[in-house]
Design a protein around this motif. Structure first.
Motif, short mmCIF file in Angstrom:
data_model
loop_
_atom_site.label_atom_id
_atom_site.label_comp_id
_atom_site.label_asym_id
_atom_site.label_seq_id
_atom_site.Cartn_x
_atom_site.Cartn_y
_atom_site.Cartn_z
N LEU A 1 34.50 35.19 53.41
CA LEU A 1 34.68 36.05 52.25
C LEU A 1 35.08 37.43 52.77
N SER A 2 36.16 37.96 52.24
CA SER A 2 36.63 39.28 52.65
C SER A 2 36.15 40.30 51.63
N LEU A 3 35.22 41.16 52.06
CA LEU A 3 34.63 42.14 51.16
C LEU A 3 35.02 43.55 51.61
N ASP A 4 35.51 44.33 50.67
CA ASP A 4 35.87 45.73 50.94
C ASP A 4 34.73 46.64 50.49
N VAL B 1 25.73 55.02 50.12
CA VAL B 1 25.84 54.02 49.07
C VAL B 1 27.31 53.65 48.97
N LEU B 2 27.61 52.35 49.17
CA LEU B 2 28.99 51.88 49.19
C LEU B 2 29.21 50.86 48.09
N ASP B 3 30.35 50.97 47.42
CA ASP B 3 30.76 49.96 46.45
C ASP B 3 31.34 48.77 47.20
N VAL B 4 31.01 47.56 46.72
CA VAL B 4 31.53 46.33 47.31
C VAL B 4 32.55 45.73 46.35
N LYS B 5 33.73 45.43 46.88
CA LYS B 5 34.81 44.91 46.05
C LYS B 5 35.37 43.62 46.63
N THR C 1 38.22 52.78 53.63
CA THR C 1 37.83 51.44 53.16
C THR C 1 37.47 50.59 54.38
N LEU C 2 36.24 50.10 54.38
CA LEU C 2 35.76 49.24 55.47
C LEU C 2 35.75 47.80 54.98
N THR C 3 36.46 46.95 55.70
CA THR C 3 36.56 45.54 55.31
C THR C 3 35.72 44.69 56.25
N ALA C 4 34.89 43.84 55.65
CA ALA C 4 34.04 42.94 56.43
C ALA C 4 34.32 41.51 56.03
N GLY D 1 26.68 37.83 37.94
CA GLY D 1 27.26 37.63 36.61
C GLY D 1 28.72 38.01 36.58
N THR D 2 29.07 39.14 37.20
CA THR D 2 30.47 39.57 37.25
C THR D 2 31.30 38.60 38.08
N ILE D 3 30.72 38.12 39.19
CA ILE D 3 31.44 37.18 40.04
C ILE D 3 31.76 35.89 39.28
N LEU D 4 30.75 35.34 38.59
CA LEU D 4 30.96 34.09 37.86
C LEU D 4 31.89 34.29 36.67
N LYS D 5 31.81 35.44 36.04
CA LYS D 5 32.66 35.72 34.89
C LYS D 5 34.12 35.83 35.29
N HIS D 6 34.35 36.38 36.48
CA HIS D 6 35.73 36.56 36.96
C HIS D 6 35.99 35.65 38.16
N LEU D 7 35.41 34.46 38.12
CA LEU D 7 35.52 33.56 39.26
C LEU D 7 36.97 33.22 39.62
N PRO D 8 37.85 32.92 38.66
CA PRO D 8 39.25 32.64 39.04
C PRO D 8 39.90 33.83 39.75
N GLU D 9 39.61 35.04 39.28
CA GLU D 9 40.18 36.23 39.92
C GLU D 9 39.62 36.40 41.33
N VAL D 10 38.31 36.13 41.49
CA VAL D 10 37.70 36.25 42.82
C VAL D 10 38.30 35.23 43.78
N ILE D 11 38.44 33.99 43.30
CA ILE D 11 38.99 32.94 44.16
C ILE D 11 40.43 33.28 44.56
N LYS D 12 41.19 33.83 43.62
CA LYS D 12 42.58 34.19 43.91
C LYS D 12 42.65 35.28 44.99
N SER D 13 41.78 36.29 44.87
CA SER D 13 41.80 37.39 45.85
C SER D 13 41.26 36.95 47.20
N GLN D 14 40.45 35.87 47.21
CA GLN D 14 39.84 35.40 48.45
C GLN D 14 40.56 34.17 49.01
N LYS D 15 41.73 33.85 48.48
CA LYS D 15 42.42 32.62 48.86
C LYS D 15 42.61 32.50 50.37
#
Length: 453
Positions: A332-335, A274-278, A359-362, A310-324
Motif C-alpha cells: 500500500l502506497s501511503l502519502d 501530526v501528519l495527514d495520511v492520503k 510529502t513523505l511516501t511510505a 469508513g472513508t476507505i470502504l466508502k471510496h474503495l473503488p477510488e482507493v483500489i484505482k490509486s493503489q493499482k
C-alpha cells in the motif's frame, strides 16, 4: 753683481705644465749592461706609472664604492624604513592575517537545535578551525552573524558570540546549549528549508575580531560557508510494523514505526508532528509522532494514528484505482503530509511551514499489516497459535485447525478464525459504522486472504 746659484732659480715649468715634459714619468734609468728587453721590463716594473692597465676585483671595487658613498646609502635606508615599516605593520600584516583566515579550513563537527520555540532556540555549534600556520594565533571574542548566503550577512537569522581562544593546529570553536533568539524568522525559515530539502547546505557565518601573532595585532574578518550534509528530504523514509489495533479513547486505531534517516551531524528536536495520511488524493486518516528528536544516523520513532475505515470502504473503488501499481507488488502506497508541528504544546511556525511542503511516501507491506492487525485485534500479547489454543481442544486438534486455516485445505480453521474475529469486541468497534452483514463479509474476506499468506 754676484752670480746667482742655479738651485735658487725658479723652475722652468710650473707644476701643472711639468706633467707634459718629456721623461717626467719614466722612472729611474736602467743600469748599464742590460739588453733592450731587460731594460723594458725594468721600466715597466719601476715605481712610476705602469703603462699596463690593471683589472681590479669586484670586492675591491665594492670596497672603494662603499667608502665613497656609505653616507648616501645610510640616508636612503633610513628613508626606506621610515616608509616601509608603517606600511608593513598597518597593511601587510593585516593582509597576510586575513589571507590566512580566508584559506583556513572550517568544518562543522557538531550542532544541535533544541527547544524550538516560535522566537528562539537552544543552539549548539562546534566547528574545527585549522589556520594552516605553525605559530599559535590568539583571537579575541568574536561576534558572528549566522545567515543564508543568498540573503546576505545583513539579514542574519541569529547572532552568537564565541569566546576568545589561542588557535594552534586543529582547534574547536563554538558554543554549547546557548539560548539564541531568532532575529529574522524569514531567513531562519529559509535555512530550515535548505536543511530539510537539500542533500548538502551551508551554514554561513561572518564576524570581525582582533588576532595576535605574538605582539603583532591585526583586525581580521571571518566570512565563510561551512558545508555539511543535511536531511535530503528524508530520503529513505519508511513505515514498518504497522497494525490496526482496538480503538483507543483518543480514537487511535493504527500503530507502527517510522524510520527517519539523518545523514547530517545536526541533532534536531522537532516536537510533535501530526501528519495527514492520503491514498492518492483521498484523505484516509492521520498519524502522530510524539516528541520527535532526530539524532545523526538512523532514527526509528513510534507512530500512532487514526485510520478512517469508513472513508476507505466508502471510496474503495477510488482507493483500489490509486493503489493499482502498489497492490501488484503486495504493498500500500501511503502519502503523509505534515499538518502541524508543536513543541511543548505551542505551534512551531517555521517547522510547520517547511514540513507542509514535504510529502513523505511510505510503502506498507500488506502481508505484514494484515498479520499484525489480526494478532493485535485478537490478542495483543499472544500469537495466533496461542489464540487458537485458547479456543479449547487437545493440541492435535488445535494444530489441525491452524494448519487447515493457513493451508486453506479445510473450512474448520477458517471458520473458527472468522468466528473469533466476528465476536471480538475490538473488531466490532473498528467496523462499527458498517452494516453487520457487510461487516461479516469484510471479516470473511480478510480471513480468506490471511489463510493464503
Amino acid at each position: 753683481m754676484g752670480k746667482k746659484n742655479l738651485d735658487d732659480r725658479p723652475a722652468y715649468l710650473t707644476a701643472d705644465d711639468a706633467k707634459y715634459s718629456l721623461g717626467v714619468h719614466r722612472g729611474p734609468l736602467p743600469p748599464a749592461g742590460l739588453d733592450e728587453s731587460s731594460q723594458l721590463e725594468h721600466v715597466e716594473s719601476a715605481g712610476g706609472l705602469s703603462l699596463v692597465k690593471k683589472e681590479r676585483k669586484k670586492k675591491e671595487k665594492f670596497a672603494q664604492h662603499w667608502k665613497r658613498f656609505w653616507c648616501c646609502y645610510l640616508f636612503l635606508n633610513i628613508i626606506f624604513l621610515a616608509i616601509f615599516l608603517p606600511v608593513f605593520f598597518t597593511v601587510a600584516i593585516p593582509a597576510i592575517s586575513q589571507m590566512v583566515v580566508n584559506k583556513s579550513d572550517l568544518v562543522l563537527v557538531n550542532a544541535a537545535v533544541m527547544q524550538p520555540r516560535p522566537d528562539s532556540i537552544k543552539l549548539t555549534l562546534k566547528s574545527a578551525l585549522n589556520l594552516k600556520v605553525a605559530l599559535p594565533v590568539r583571537i579575541e571574542d568574536i561576534d558572528l552573524n549566522l545567515f543564508v548566503r543568498d540573503t546576505g550577512p545583513s539579514n542574519p537569522w541569529a547572532q552568537i558570540t564565541i569566546d576568545g581562544k589561542t588557535i594552534k593546529g586543529n582547534t574547536t570553536l563554538g558554543i554549547s546549549e546557548k539560548h539564541t533568539p531568532l532575529v529574522n524568522l524569514t531567513t531562519w525559515t529559509d535555512y530550515v528549508h535548505n536543511v530539510v530539502f537539500k542533500k548538502e547546505t551551508a551554514l554561513s557565518i561572518k564576524g570581525t575580531t582582533n588576532s595576535y601573532l605574538g605582539v603583532l595585532k591585526s583586525r581580521v574578518t571571518m566570512d565563510k560557508d561551512v558545508l555539511s550534509p543535511t536531511l535530503d528530504s528524508f530520503s529513505g523514509f519508511s513505515i514498518s510494523d504497522t497494525s490496526l489495533v482496538a480503538t483507543r479513547p483518543d480514537g487511535t486505531n493504527l500503530v507502527g514505526n517510522a524510520s527517519l534517516p539523518n545523514p547530517s551531524v545536526l541533532t534536531l528536536e522537532i516536537g510533535t508532528l501530526v501528519l495527514d495520511v492520503k491514498s492518492g488524493d483521498l484523505l484516509i486518516g492521520n498519524t502522530t509522532l510524539e516528541n520527535l528528536e532526530l539524532k545523526p544516523g538512523p532514527n526509528v520513532w513510534p507512530l500512532t494514528g487514526i485510520l478512517d475505515l469508513g472513508t476507505i470502504l466508502k471510496h474503495l473503488p477510488e482507493v483500489i484505482k490509486s493503489q493499482k501499481d502498489s497492490l501488484s507488488k503486495g504493498q500500500l502506497s501511503l502519502d503523509t503530509v505534515t499538518r502541524t508541528v508543536t513543541w511543548n504544546g505551542t505551534l512551531v511556525p517555521y517547522y510547520t511551514d517547511v514540513m507542509k511542503q514535504l510529502t513523505l511516501t511510505a510503502n506498507v507491506q500488506i502481508v505484514e499489516l494484515l498479520k499484525n492487525t489480526i494478532h493485535n485485534l485478537l490478542h495483543s500479547n499472544t500469537s495466533l497459535s496461542d489464540m487458537v489454543h485458547s479456543a479449547g481442544g487437545n493440541s492435535s486438534i488445535t494444530k489441525d485447525i491452524l494448519n487447515s486455516a493457513r493451508n486453506n485445505t479445510g473450512g474448520g480453521g477458517t471458520s473458527l478464525l472468522s468466528n473469533k474475529l466476528k465476536n471480538n469486541l475490538a473488531v466490532r468497534n473498528l467496523l462499527r459504522d458498517e452494516h453487520p452483514v457487510k461487516r461479516d463479509s469484510i471479516i470473511d474476506s480478510l480471513v480468506e486472504l490471511y489463510t493464503k499468506l
